[in-house]
Design an enzyme around this catalytic site. Structure first.
Site, short mmCIF file in Angstrom:
data_model
loop_
_atom_site.label_atom_id
_atom_site.label_comp_id
_atom_site.label_asym_id
_atom_site.label_seq_id
_atom_site.Cartn_x
_atom_site.Cartn_y
_atom_site.Cartn_z
N PRO A 30 -2.56 -4.83 -4.40
CA PRO A 30 -2.76 -5.10 -2.98
C PRO A 30 -2.41 -3.88 -2.13
O PRO A 30 -1.35 -3.28 -2.33
CB PRO A 30 -1.78 -6.25 -2.70
CG PRO A 30 -0.73 -6.12 -3.77
CD PRO A 30 -1.45 -5.60 -4.97
N ALA A 180 7.54 -9.92 -2.21
CA ALA A 180 8.19 -8.66 -2.56
C ALA A 180 8.43 -7.76 -1.35
O ALA A 180 8.16 -8.11 -0.21
CB ALA A 180 7.33 -7.92 -3.58
N TYR A 183 9.75 -8.23 2.68
CA TYR A 183 9.14 -9.07 3.72
C TYR A 183 9.77 -10.47 3.69
O TYR A 183 10.77 -10.69 3.00
CB TYR A 183 7.61 -9.07 3.55
CG TYR A 183 7.06 -7.66 3.75
CD1 TYR A 183 7.15 -7.04 5.00
CD2 TYR A 183 6.52 -6.93 2.69
CE1 TYR A 183 6.70 -5.73 5.17
CE2 TYR A 183 6.07 -5.63 2.86
CZ TYR A 183 6.16 -5.03 4.11
OH TYR A 183 5.73 -3.74 4.29
C1 FMN Z 1 -1.63 2.32 1.48
C2 FMN Z 1 -0.82 1.31 0.71
C3 FMN Z 1 -0.74 0.01 1.17
C4 FMN Z 1 0.00 -0.96 0.46
N1 FMN Z 1 0.00 -2.25 0.89
C5 FMN Z 1 0.57 -3.22 0.14
C6 FMN Z 1 0.42 -4.60 0.47
O1 FMN Z 1 -0.25 -4.99 1.45
N2 FMN Z 1 1.04 -5.50 -0.34
C7 FMN Z 1 1.77 -5.13 -1.43
O2 FMN Z 1 2.32 -5.99 -2.12
N3 FMN Z 1 1.90 -3.83 -1.78
C8 FMN Z 1 1.30 -2.88 -1.05
N4 FMN Z 1 1.35 -1.57 -1.46
C9 FMN Z 1 1.99 -1.23 -2.75
C10 FMN Z 1 0.96 -1.17 -3.87
O3 FMN Z 1 0.47 -2.48 -4.16
C11 FMN Z 1 1.57 -0.58 -5.17
O4 FMN Z 1 2.64 -1.38 -5.58
C12 FMN Z 1 2.06 0.85 -4.98
O5 FMN Z 1 1.07 1.64 -4.36
C13 FMN Z 1 2.45 1.48 -6.33
O6 FMN Z 1 1.33 1.54 -7.19
P1 FMN Z 1 0.54 2.94 -7.44
O7 FMN Z 1 1.58 3.94 -7.90
O8 FMN Z 1 -0.46 2.63 -8.52
O9 FMN Z 1 -0.07 3.35 -6.14
C14 FMN Z 1 0.67 -0.59 -0.74
C15 FMN Z 1 0.58 0.73 -1.19
C16 FMN Z 1 -0.16 1.67 -0.49
C17 FMN Z 1 -0.27 3.07 -1.04
#
Ligand code: FMN
Length: 351
Positions: A30, A180, A183
């Site tokens: 997400p 998580a 929030y």
């Molecule tokens: C731009 C952005 C927006 C994010 N928004 C959410 C979100 O709405 N909900 C959520 O649970 N995590 C959110 N995350 C966290 C990501 O789901 C993920 O856990 C995090 O980017 C680590 O994974 P990665 O290393 O593959 O990017 C967001 C991350 C990024 C970079």
């Protein structure tokens, strides 16, 4: 062309229930993009963005707020108005037409907000404990939130249930509860933010109660097997940790173990990061405490994700930023092609 052996474990299907099989173990994590239109209605551009990633085994949408006071960032979409449901209907239809599957992530930010998003009202939270720091993209610091009165809690739980019913109406294949990253739900689960002494605080089972009530309300609307939850037992984002918190999560996970959810998804941290309070990584802790399916996330490489699946550490692996940089991530892995590196400027456009 044959599949590169280093990522082959990611390309085994996973049956979620009798009518939903994920074709691979690759989840789009997400990610909030702040691109909803007026009235927090999702746009056709969002439909095209998700449809381009339809080869993922499962897409988890950006956080979708369950009621107006759940907002803490600009232009985050909602699932509480008829116009929002209609907007999501088009997004989901675009993903399905492209052969994909998509869950909605249900979100309430609690204290991670400011009156500027709330028509001047204070953010709500378990207790009046402010988040330190500045509200992103604004000049404001976070406000001290207003503690929810006991009788205000059931309507918040019900809002998650209504949003899940709306998600079903919009055609989503399921929902992920955002429990998580500091929030609202997470605020009930940690001692730093939950100072209540009533039925929702003071003991591990009372601290877990709000989360479990949300799970049951959402599962009643969506079906328990199509309900996942994201949790971050180590307080690493929008939150201060306390060594007592782990007992709250032990209690919560024992209760979730009896509920046959679609999955539990590890929150924002790096998959390989280690936490003293958890005795190692988040995924390893979840595996010890929870018997159902797990989703790993955070700084995963394709090879690392495949190894985690092959070793039985998790059933599914989520990629966040790599999916922003590579709409064709699944096709690239299948072809053994390198991934394009992510850069923050990619957030400026929905591609
Ligand atoms: C731009 C952005 C927006 C994010 N928004 C959410 C979100 O709405 N909900 C959520 O649970 N995590 C959110 N995350 C966290 C990501 O789901 C993920 O856990 C995090 O980017 C680590 O994974 P990665 O290393 O593959 O990017 C967001 C991350 C990024 C970079």
């Amino acid at each position: 062309m044959s599949l590169p052996t280093t990522v082959a474990p990611l390309f085994t299907p996973l049956q979620l229930d009798a009518s939903l099989t994920l074709p691979n173990r690759i989840v789009m994590a997400p990610m909030t993009r702040c691109m909803a239109g007026a009235g927090l209605v999702p746009t056709p551009a969002m439909g095209a963005y998700y449809a381009r990633r339809a080869a993922a085994g499962l897409i988890v949408s950006e956080g979708v707020i369950v009621r107006p006071d759940g907002q803490g960032y600009p232009n985050t979409p909602g699932l509480f108005s008829a116009a929002q449901v209609a907007g999501w209907q088009a997004v989901v239809a675009a993903v399905h037409a492209a052969g994909g599957r998509i869950f909605a992530q249900l979100w309430h930010v609690g204290r991670v907000s400011h009156p500027t998003y709330l028509d001047g009202a204070l953010p709500i939270a378990p207790s009046p404990v402010p988040l330190a720091g500045r509200v992103p993209r604004t000049e404001f610091t976070y406000a001290t939130p207003r503690a929810l009165a006991l009788e205000e809690i059931p309507p918040v739980v019900a809002a998650y249930g209504h949003a899940a019913a709306n998600a079903k109406q919009a055609g989503f294949d399921g929902v992920e509860i955002h429990g998580a990253n500091g929030y609202l739900i997470d605020q009930f689960l940690h001692h730093h933010t939950n100072r209540r002494t009533d039925a929702y605080g003071g003991t591990p089972s009372r601290m877990a109660r709000f989360c479990l009530e949300v799970v049951d309300a959402v599962a009643a609307a969506m079906g328990v097997g199509r309900t996942g939850i994201r949790l971050s037992p180590a307080a690493y984002h929008n939150m201060e940790g306390d060594p007592r918190d782990v007992v709250v999560f032990d209690t919560l996970l024992a209760a979730l173990a009896g509920r046959s959810l679609a999955y539990v998804h590890a929150g924002i941290a790096g998959h390989h990061w280690s936490y003293d309070d958890l005795g190692g990584s988040v995924a390893a802790y979840l595996r010890r405490r929870y018997p159902g399916r797990l989703v790993a996330c955070g700084e995963l490489t394709p090879e690392g994700a495949a190894a985690a699946v092959a070793a039985g550490e998790v059933e599914l692996t989520a990629f966040g930023r790599p999916f922003i940089a590579n709409p064709d991530l699944v096709e690239r892995l299948r072809a053994g092609e390198a991934l394009k590196p992510y850069h923050e400027r990619m957030l400026l456009r929905l591609v």
